[in-house]
Design a protein around this motif. Structure first.
Motif, PDB file in Angstrom:
ATOM      1  N   PHE A   1       0.832  -1.201   0.000  1.00 10.33           N
ATOM      2  CA  PHE A   1       0.000   0.000   0.000  1.00 10.33           C
ATOM      3  C   PHE A   1       0.871   1.258   0.000  1.00 10.33           C
ATOM      4  CE2 PHE A   1      -1.370   3.145   3.231  1.00 10.33           C
ATOM      5  CZ  PHE A   1      -2.348   3.807   2.514  1.00 10.33           C
ATOM      6  N   TYR A   2       1.895   1.273   0.834  1.00 10.17           N
ATOM      7  CA  TYR A   2       2.781   2.430   0.971  1.00 10.17           C
ATOM      8  C   TYR A   2       3.476   2.771  -0.343  1.00 10.17           C
ATOM      9  CZ  TYR A   2       6.802   5.165   2.596  1.00 10.17           C
ATOM     10  OH  TYR A   2       7.766   6.147   2.760  1.00 10.17           O
ATOM     11  N   HIS A   3       3.879   1.739  -1.067  1.00  7.07           N
ATOM     12  CA  HIS A   3       4.597   1.964  -2.331  1.00  7.07           C
ATOM     13  C   HIS A   3       3.658   2.293  -3.494  1.00  7.07           C
ATOM     14  CE1 HIS A   3       8.596   1.115  -0.891  1.00  7.07           C
ATOM     15  NE2 HIS A   3       8.193  -0.027  -0.350  1.00  7.07           N
ATOM     16  N   GLU A   4       2.402   1.897  -3.379  1.00  5.78           N
ATOM     17  CA  GLU A   4       1.468   2.104  -4.485  1.00  5.78           C
ATOM     18  C   GLU A   4       0.645   3.388  -4.365  1.00  5.78           C
ATOM     19  OE1 GLU A   4      -1.014  -1.315  -4.908  1.00  5.78           O
ATOM     20  OE2 GLU A   4       0.603  -2.585  -5.698  1.00  5.78           O
ATOM     21  N   GLU A   5       0.435   3.866  -3.158  1.00  5.05           N
ATOM     22  CA  GLU A   5      -0.480   4.993  -2.950  1.00  5.05           C
ATOM     23  C   GLU A   5       0.237   6.221  -2.382  1.00  5.05           C
ATOM     24  OE1 GLU A   5      -3.231   4.400  -4.224  1.00  5.05           O
ATOM     25  OE2 GLU A   5      -3.337   2.208  -4.163  1.00  5.05           O
ATOM     26  N   ILE A   6      -0.232   7.403  -2.772  1.00  2.00           N
ATOM     27  CA  ILE A   6       0.264   8.653  -2.206  1.00  2.00           C
ATOM     28  C   ILE A   6      -0.415   8.870  -0.852  1.00  2.00           C
ATOM     29  CG2 ILE A   6       0.361  11.160  -2.536  1.00  2.00           C
ATOM     30  CD1 ILE A   6       0.157  10.621  -5.559  1.00  2.00           C
ATOM     31  N   ILE A   7       0.329   9.368   0.099  1.00  2.00           N
ATOM     32  CA  ILE A   7      -0.265   9.661   1.416  1.00  2.00           C
ATOM     33  C   ILE A   7      -0.062  11.136   1.768  1.00  2.00           C
ATOM     34  CG2 ILE A   7      -0.332   9.089   3.877  1.00  2.00           C
ATOM     35  CD1 ILE A   7       0.761   6.320   3.178  1.00  2.00           C
TER      36      ILE A   7
END
Length: 200
Positions: free
Chosen positions: A156-162
């Motif tokens: 999730f961390y690598h695929e999505e902007i936070i």
């Protein structure tokens, strides 16, 4: 050195010292203590070394025999204690940069991405997982669940902007998802007798 779990009743001082030393060497090699004081560094080496030892022994079904390899157990990738500990520290870094507070609210009602959904589903399974682990007397279930959660969060961390999201509702949702993941990882590792650092 390799030891058989069947021959081990309690890790001896020499083995624990070896694990802390291995953790120190690997951590310094990877540059994960930049800005740490000597006291903070030593505390981290202890957390990583003892966490690696405990996790490696507990992740295997108690009915099975296994060989313990210190070098393999201290790896920051794969099904190891340090990988999970590093994931917790990564999440704390995200939350700190966002000044995220536990009382923060989110009103996001949009469509979930596949990686968001995977993390949410895994989080929802935690209570049933604890019940199964207690019923079967198997800490391995807790260990491997925690690894799976950490692995899904990293995806999730690598695929999505936070942090750079302009949509505040979505940003707060992803921060809330991150906070829930960190909390669950910390609780699960605590059950295994393993501390997780907030920074590394």
């Amino acid at each position: 050195a390799q030891i058989k779990r069947g021959d081990l009743t309690m890790p001896n001082d020499d083995l624990m010292a070896e694990m802390v030393g291995t953790a120190q060497a690997r951590t310094m090699e990877l540059g994960k203590i930049d800005g740490f004081s000597t006291e903070e560094s030593n505390a981290l080496f202890n957390q990583l070394g003892l966490g690696a030892l405990k996790y490696f022994l507990l992740k295997v079904d108690p009915k099975k025999r296994m060989l313990f390899n210190p070098e393999e157990s201290i790896d920051f990738q794969g099904n190891t204690g340090p990988f999970i500990q590093y994931t917790h520290a990564r999440i704390q870094s995200v939350l700190n940069k966002a000044n995220y507070g536990v009382a923060a609210k989110t009103n996001y009602s949009g469509t979930l991405t596949s990686s968001e959904r995977d993390v949410l589903v895994c989080l929802s399974q935690y209570p049933a997982l604890l019940q199964a682990a207690a019923t079967e007397y198997s800490p391995a279930l807790v260990a491997n669940y925690t690894y799976e959660l950490a692995k899904l969060y990293n995806k999730f961390y690598h695929e999505e902007i936070i942090l750079k999201l302009e949509d505040e509702d979505l940003k707060n949702f992803r921060l809330a998802l991150s906070a829930a993941t960190a909390k669950t990882i910390k609780m699960a590792m605590h059950l295994l007798g393993i501390q997780v650092p907030d920074r590394m």
